[in-house]
Each structure stands twice: as C-alpha cells, then as structure tokens.
Design an enzyme around this catalytic site. Structure first.
Site, PDB file in Angstrom:
ATOM      1  N   GLU A  31       0.847  -1.186   0.000  1.00 18.99           N
ATOM      2  CA  GLU A  31       0.000   0.000   0.000  1.00 18.99           C
ATOM      3  C   GLU A  31       0.884   1.237   0.000  1.00 18.99           C
ATOM      4  O   GLU A  31       2.093   1.167   0.238  1.00 18.99           O
ATOM      5  CB  GLU A  31      -0.903   0.018   1.248  1.00 18.99           C
ATOM      6  CG  GLU A  31      -1.606  -1.285   1.570  1.00 18.99           C
ATOM      7  CD  GLU A  31      -2.614  -1.725   0.540  1.00 18.99           C
ATOM      8  OE1 GLU A  31      -3.091  -0.877  -0.238  1.00 18.99           O
ATOM      9  OE2 GLU A  31      -2.931  -2.932   0.501  1.00 18.99           O
ATOM     10  N   ASP A  32       0.267   2.392  -0.244  1.00 19.45           N
ATOM     11  CA  ASP A  32       0.993   3.646  -0.131  1.00 19.45           C
ATOM     12  C   ASP A  32       1.402   3.871   1.324  1.00 19.45           C
ATOM     13  O   ASP A  32       0.812   3.314   2.253  1.00 19.45           O
ATOM     14  CB  ASP A  32       0.121   4.810  -0.607  1.00 19.45           C
ATOM     15  CG  ASP A  32      -0.191   4.723  -2.094  1.00 19.45           C
ATOM     16  OD1 ASP A  32       0.587   4.071  -2.819  1.00 19.45           O
ATOM     17  OD2 ASP A  32      -1.211   5.296  -2.520  1.00 19.45           O
ATOM     18  N   ALA A  33       2.393   4.718   1.520  1.00 16.36           N
ATOM     19  CA  ALA A  33       2.939   4.949   2.860  1.00 16.36           C
ATOM     20  C   ALA A  33       1.907   5.542   3.815  1.00 16.36           C
ATOM     21  O   ALA A  33       2.023   5.384   5.035  1.00 16.36           O
ATOM     22  CB  ALA A  33       4.157   5.862   2.774  1.00 16.36           C
TER      23      ALA A  33
END
Length: 219
Positions: A31-33
């Site tokens: 996933e994105d940060a």
C-alpha cells in the site's frame, strides 16, 4: 532501509538471535505509505540469510513478539513462527487471488442524493466490474495498461455533511484511491461517476487481507 521500518522493527531482534548476515521482509500486497494496515494485519515472512545459529524455538519467538508489541507504537505482531518453503508459497502464489477489505473516509462535493445512496447500496451484495488504466501517479514506473478489476461489495455510512465512510471488498491489485476520484476518467466506473459528485479520499485503511497465512500452528 528506512528508519523505523517494519522490516527493521521485526527483523532486527530475530537477526541478532540467529546471527544472520542479512534479512528480507516480504509482505502480502503493498500500500501507499499513508495507508494504515488494521484489522487482522498483513501476512508476511522474513528470510534470514547466512545464519550462524539454529532456527529459534517457539518460546524465543514468543519473547520477541511480546517485546515488539510492548515497546513499539508502530508495529504489532501476532503468530510469529518459523515457516517452511511450502508455507511461503502461499504468499508468493496469492498476489492476484486474494481479496482485500478497505475502509475509506471520503469528502464529496455535495451531500449524496437518495438516488446516489441507493445506487451504491445496489452493490452491497453484487459485484461491480471496473476498468482501470495505470494511474497517472505511477505512470512513470508502471506499464500503461488497462486492467479489469472487481469490487465484490460496497457499503456507505454518512458521517456528517459532506463526509462519508465507504467500506469495500475488492480484488487484489485494485487502485482504491483512483476508484474513488476516477483518476481523470482513467477508472470507469468510479465512485464519483456513480454518485455524480467530485469525491476525494481523505484516509484509507486496510481492514483485512483474505489469506490463510501463517499456518495455524499457534495462537
């Protein structure tokens, strides 16, 4: 490796125990940060290389798990255990097969009409097929492809005024942010087009990764 990375928090104490030369963490999906991993957590394994000590005992891993959970405010671990190559294959072979459940905090340009709410409710028990072109934000390092993805279910909760929580279960590899705002028409249909609004995602959490890993050897 980034400061306070998940790999470092979990891997370092085990690496010291094994006197390993190096280690690598592999998780199920990514996933994105700015996306939190909640619910049942993300399945993962860590491979330790050139170890000078024998594999750790269950009680050693229990101590490390308890230490991580009591000292880290960033990471919580459960079912820490040794796994076999065949166990690891579960993660390696599931990249396109697993389902994931998300919770999204949304802002919409206007309160949703009853028709829009009913339209979303239609997909609480039926699938929605979408076409997703590679998102603009990752075009610099991904091939420009169009992929069909499946939204298996959606539910919507009104918080206040223009704020809603959307919960959805999707096929692995679905770009959730782009499904919400449409990505300049590159994802169709999308939440914005279904509700005739301009919709933006403010927070995104993963609630569940539908994958039977690790093996049920311990609680």
């Amino acid at each position: 490796m980034a400061e306070h990375s998940v790999a470092e928090i979990i891997g370092e104490p085990i690496s010291l125990l094994l006197k390993a030369k190096s280690y690598h963490l592999a998780g199920s999906g990514r996933e994105d940060a700015d996306v939190r991993m909640l619910g049942t957590g993300r399945p993962f394994y860590i491979q330790f290389n050139d170890c000078k000590e024998a594999p750790p005992l269950d009680e050693d891993l229990d101590k490390i798990q308890n230490s991580i959970n009591s000292t880290s405010s960033l990471v919580n671990v459960k079912k820490l255990q040794t796994v076999s190559d065949s166990d690891i294959d579960i993660i390696k072979s599931s990249s396109s097969e697993k389902n994931k459940t998300y919770s999204c905090l949304l802002w919409v340009s206007q309160e949703l009409s009853q028709d829009s709410i009913e339209r979303i409710k239609e997909y609480s028990k039926k699938e929605l097929k979408i076409q997703q072109k590679t998102p603009v934000r990752v075009l610099h390092n991904r091939s420009p492809l169009t992929r069909e993805k499946t939204i298996y279910s959606m539910s919507l909760e009104h918080i206040k005024k223009n704020f809603y929580v959307l919960q959805l279960t999707t096929e692995a590899g679905t770009y959730i942010k782009e499904f919400v705002h449409g990505d300049l028409g590159r994802t169709v249909p999308n939440f914005s087009s279904l509700t005739n609004t301009d919709s933006q995602i403010l927070e995104l959490d993963v609630l569940d990764v539908d994958l039977n890993f690790p093996p049920n050897k311990k609680n």
